[in-house]
Design an enzyme around this catalytic site. Structure first.
Site, PDB file in Angstrom:
ATOM      1  N   SER A 269       0.843  -1.205   0.000  1.00  0.00           N
ATOM      2  CA  SER A 269       0.000   0.000   0.000  1.00  0.00           C
ATOM      3  C   SER A 269       0.875   1.251   0.000  1.00  0.00           C
ATOM      4  CB  SER A 269      -0.889   0.007   1.256  1.00  0.00           C
ATOM      5  OG  SER A 269      -1.665  -1.163   1.303  1.00  0.00           O
TER       6      SER A 269
ATOM      7  N   GLU B   7      -4.564  -3.196  -6.800  1.00  0.00           N
ATOM      8  CA  GLU B   7      -4.817  -1.833  -7.324  1.00  0.00           C
ATOM      9  C   GLU B   7      -5.318  -0.921  -6.209  1.00  0.00           C
ATOM     10  OE1 GLU B   7      -3.504  -1.422  -9.992  1.00  0.00           O
ATOM     11  OE2 GLU B   7      -3.650  -3.296 -11.103  1.00  0.00           O
TER      12      GLU B   7
ATOM     13  N   GLU C  43      -9.261  -0.487   2.078  1.00  0.00           N
ATOM     14  CA  GLU C  43      -8.919   0.509   3.103  1.00  0.00           C
ATOM     15  C   GLU C  43      -8.236   1.718   2.455  1.00  0.00           C
ATOM     16  OE1 GLU C  43      -8.291  -2.717   3.262  1.00  0.00           O
ATOM     17  OE2 GLU C  43      -9.454  -3.400   4.982  1.00  0.00           O
TER      18      GLU C  43
HETATM   19  C1  LIG Z   1      -3.888 -10.937  -7.329  1.00  0.00           C
HETATM   20  C2  LIG Z   1      -2.944  -9.808  -7.118  1.00  0.00           C
HETATM   21  C3  LIG Z   1      -2.391  -9.160  -8.212  1.00  0.00           C
HETATM   22  C4  LIG Z   1      -1.482  -8.129  -8.038  1.00  0.00           C
HETATM   23  N1  LIG Z   1      -0.932  -7.532  -9.139  1.00  0.00           N
HETATM   24  C5  LIG Z   1      -0.001  -6.564  -8.991  1.00  0.00           C
HETATM   25  C6  LIG Z   1       0.651  -5.989 -10.136  1.00  0.00           C
HETATM   26  O1  LIG Z   1       0.393  -6.361 -11.280  1.00  0.00           O
HETATM   27  N2  LIG Z   1       1.598  -5.040  -9.926  1.00  0.00           N
HETATM   28  C7  LIG Z   1       1.937  -4.608  -8.663  1.00  0.00           C
HETATM   29  O2  LIG Z   1       2.778  -3.718  -8.552  1.00  0.00           O
HETATM   30  N3  LIG Z   1       1.337  -5.139  -7.566  1.00  0.00           N
HETATM   31  C8  LIG Z   1       0.395  -6.107  -7.695  1.00  0.00           C
HETATM   32  N4  LIG Z   1      -0.196  -6.681  -6.596  1.00  0.00           N
HETATM   33  C9  LIG Z   1       0.204  -6.221  -5.274  1.00  0.00           C
HETATM   34  C10 LIG Z   1      -0.857  -5.270  -4.712  1.00  0.00           C
HETATM   35  O3  LIG Z   1      -0.728  -4.020  -5.310  1.00  0.00           O
HETATM   36  C11 LIG Z   1      -0.708  -5.215  -3.186  1.00  0.00           C
HETATM   37  O4  LIG Z   1      -1.145  -6.475  -2.692  1.00  0.00           O
HETATM   38  C12 LIG Z   1      -1.556  -4.126  -2.570  1.00  0.00           C
HETATM   39  O5  LIG Z   1      -1.059  -2.849  -2.921  1.00  0.00           O
HETATM   40  C13 LIG Z   1      -1.565  -4.212  -1.057  1.00  0.00           C
HETATM   41  O6  LIG Z   1      -0.273  -4.299  -0.569  1.00  0.00           O
HETATM   42  P1  LIG Z   1       0.128  -5.493   0.410  1.00  0.00           P
HETATM   43  O7  LIG Z   1      -0.423  -6.745  -0.122  1.00  0.00           O
HETATM   44  O8  LIG Z   1       1.576  -5.385   0.665  1.00  0.00           O
HETATM   45  O9  LIG Z   1      -0.674  -5.181   1.744  1.00  0.00           O
HETATM   46  P2  LIG Z   1      -0.238  -4.167   2.899  1.00  0.00           P
HETATM   47  O10 LIG Z   1       0.073  -2.842   2.305  1.00  0.00           O
HETATM   48  O11 LIG Z   1       0.771  -4.812   3.767  1.00  0.00           O
HETATM   49  O12 LIG Z   1      -1.610  -4.040   3.705  1.00  0.00           O
HETATM   50  C14 LIG Z   1      -2.043  -5.033   4.623  1.00  0.00           C
HETATM   51  C15 LIG Z   1      -3.380  -4.574   5.206  1.00  0.00           C
HETATM   52  O13 LIG Z   1      -3.195  -3.318   5.879  1.00  0.00           O
HETATM   53  C16 LIG Z   1      -4.099  -2.364   5.345  1.00  0.00           C
HETATM   54  N5  LIG Z   1      -3.486  -1.042   5.326  1.00  0.00           N
HETATM   55  C17 LIG Z   1      -2.275  -0.687   4.822  1.00  0.00           C
HETATM   56  N6  LIG Z   1      -2.099   0.638   4.920  1.00  0.00           N
HETATM   57  C18 LIG Z   1      -3.227   1.140   5.489  1.00  0.00           C
HETATM   58  C19 LIG Z   1      -3.657   2.450   5.852  1.00  0.00           C
HETATM   59  N7  LIG Z   1      -2.915   3.533   5.609  1.00  0.00           N
HETATM   60  N8  LIG Z   1      -4.877   2.581   6.420  1.00  0.00           N
HETATM   61  C20 LIG Z   1      -5.668   1.485   6.656  1.00  0.00           C
HETATM   62  N9  LIG Z   1      -5.316   0.246   6.329  1.00  0.00           N
HETATM   63  C21 LIG Z   1      -4.104   0.066   5.748  1.00  0.00           C
HETATM   64  C22 LIG Z   1      -4.395  -2.829   3.934  1.00  0.00           C
HETATM   65  O14 LIG Z   1      -5.627  -2.310   3.468  1.00  0.00           O
HETATM   66  C23 LIG Z   1      -4.440  -4.341   4.118  1.00  0.00           C
HETATM   67  O15 LIG Z   1      -5.700  -4.725   4.599  1.00  0.00           O
HETATM   68  C24 LIG Z   1      -1.126  -7.717  -6.736  1.00  0.00           C
HETATM   69  C25 LIG Z   1      -1.697  -8.358  -5.631  1.00  0.00           C
HETATM   70  C26 LIG Z   1      -2.587  -9.382  -5.811  1.00  0.00           C
HETATM   71  C27 LIG Z   1      -3.179 -10.062  -4.608  1.00  0.00           C
END
Ligand SMILES: Cc1cc2nc3c(=O)[nH]c(=O)nc-3n(C[C@H](O)[C@H](O)[C@H](O)COP(=O)(O)OP(=O)(O)OC[C@H]3O[C@@H](n4cnc5c(N)ncnc54)[C@H](O)[C@@H]3O)c2cc1C
Length: 377
Positions: free
Chosen positions: A131, A361, A365
């Site tokens: 994120s 994307e 949250e």
């Molecule tokens: C099927 C799939 C396809 C994907 N494709 C791509 C792609 O093509 N290119 C690419 O670059 N990435 C891709 N991703 C990665 C995706 O962008 C990330 O999974 C997403 O941005 C969330 O990051 P994270 O998984 O590290 O979760 P984290 O950022 O670690 O978040 C974990 C939890 O904490 C919450 N959280 C984090 N920050 C906050 C905040 N400020 N306030 C409240 N809640 C918060 C989040 O909402 C989530 O519930 C993909 C992911 C999946 C699952």
């Protein structure tokens, strides 16, 4: 509800639904079990002319807008939501070049992307930068004579087949986006396909850049990190609207199946559709699917017509439509009872796919973070 669309858009929608019904729907199960690869399916989309919808005509595309793209994504997701995610990634790179690319970048890449000779992938995220994408650790060192990229990107949709990868990196303390000629390349290590419970037809992998040379003209022009944040925002606004459309496709498909099942499944001597508990689920599902669809079309419309509102409506559409897909595909499983637990049932896949739309994307949250910013609080 179609009064929202022009007669031209209605004709295109009909064409998109026909294409998906004839060419993609028969492959839906094979795509989910990965017996047919997303690369093969993307080739079908390319042959049908569906990879250059928003590419300007001068570069061999169809010069259409975000609303037409959304109509196609919705139709596609009714058969394969994972493929709609692959589509979103491809078009996010097109959006980047359309909006911020130099004339050289446009003429070098757009026509090849429109024809499907180049598939786009967006490599922004990293293990420690999800994120919070500004925390990326991939580095770009160099200057106006050329750049060297090093770092590991994770969960890159289309990563294995991408001919062009948009990579977010840090150059010193500044963020920058690079257009990297993609895989196969000796300087890019492509990880194996990632196993995931949903959206399996979107092939996803890690990409490791090992001293990967990028020519100077492949850096997207930017004067500051704030400008790059605007570029990332613009890309994500488009792709999250496409994902919202995919969520609408999932929700509508789940409604079709659960209404049909409710009409035909009998318990206590009558179809379960006679029970008010089931009727209310279906009524809520139909209202919320339509609301999600209208919000998604509203977002797509603002892309061209009211760009100042696009960020807000894209976040609203992504937040709402993906929740509708998750909640109501779950209710569809409930209506199917034990049959809903079987991989042979259509709603099982929709439920798995629906949940995952809430994650990428920008998570749900993070859409709320955008919306509170838009409210000025
Ligand atoms: C099927 C799939 C396809 C994907 N494709 C791509 C792609 O093509 N290119 C690419 O670059 N990435 C891709 N991703 C990665 C995706 O962008 C990330 O999974 C997403 O941005 C969330 O990051 P994270 O998984 O590290 O979760 P984290 O950022 O670690 O978040 C974990 C939890 O904490 C919450 N959280 C984090 N920050 C906050 C905040 N400020 N306030 C409240 N809640 C918060 C989040 O909402 C989530 O519930 C993909 C992911 C999946 C699952």
């Amino acid at each position: 509800m179609n009064t929202f669309l022009s007669s031209g858009q209605l004709a295109l929608q009909e064409q998109y639904l026909k294409f998906v019904a004839e060419q993609i729907a028969p492959l839906a199960m094979a795509l989910d079990t990965e017996q047919v690869s997303s690369k093969e399916a993307m080739t079908l989309l390319a042959k049908g002319g569906y990879l250059g919808l928003t590419v300007p005509r001068e570069y061999g595309g169809q010069g259409l807008g975000a609303l037409e793209l959304v109509l196609f994504a919705e139709a596609l997701a009714s058969a394969s939501a994972g493929l709609a995610l692959a589509l979103a990634s491809h078009y996010s790179v097109i959006e980047l070049i359309n909006k911020f690319g130099s004339d050289t970048q446009k003429s070098r890449y757009l026509s090849q992307m429109a024809s499907g000779d180049l598939i786009g992938a967006q490599a922004f995220g990293e293990e420690m930068a999800g994120s919070d994408y500004k925390a990326v650790q991939t580095t770009a060192s160099g200057d106006s004579s050329g750049w060297i990229l090093s770092g590991e990107k994770t969960w890159v949709v289309n990563g294995q087949m991408a001919g062009l990868v948009a990579v977010l990196a840090k150059s010193g303390s500044d963020l920058a986006i690079f257009l990297v000629d993609g895989t196969p390349s000796s300087n890019i290590v492509v990880g194996p396909n990632k196993a995931k419970f949903g959206l399996r037809s979107a092939a996803t992998c890690d990409l490791t850049f090992k001293d990967c040379k990028v020519s100077a003209e492949n850096k997207l022009a930017s004067a500051s990190t704030a400008e790059v944040e605007g570029q990332v925002d613009a890309v994500l606004n488009l792709s999250k609207t496409v994902v919202a459309a995919a969520a609408v496709g999932i929700a509508e498909e789940a409604l079709k199946f659960s209404a049909e099942h409710a009409r035909t499944r009998e318990q206590f001597g009558q179809p379960i559709s006679k029970f008010q508990g089931i009727q209310w689920k279906l009524a809520d599902h139909s209202v919320e699917s339509q609301a999600a669809r209208l919000l998604t079309y509203r977002a797509a419309w603002s892309h061209g017509e009211e760009p100042g509102d696009f960020r807000k409506f894209a976040a609203m559409a992504k937040l709402f439509a993906t929740k509708v897909a998750r909640v109501h595909s779950g209710e569809a499983v409930q209506i199917f009872g034990m049959l809903g637990a079987s991989p042979d049932s259509p709603v099982e896949r929709l439920f798995r796919d629906g949940k995952l739309t809430e994650v990428f994307e920008g998570t749900s949250e993070l859409q709320k973070v955008v919306l509170k910013e838009e409210l000025g609080v």
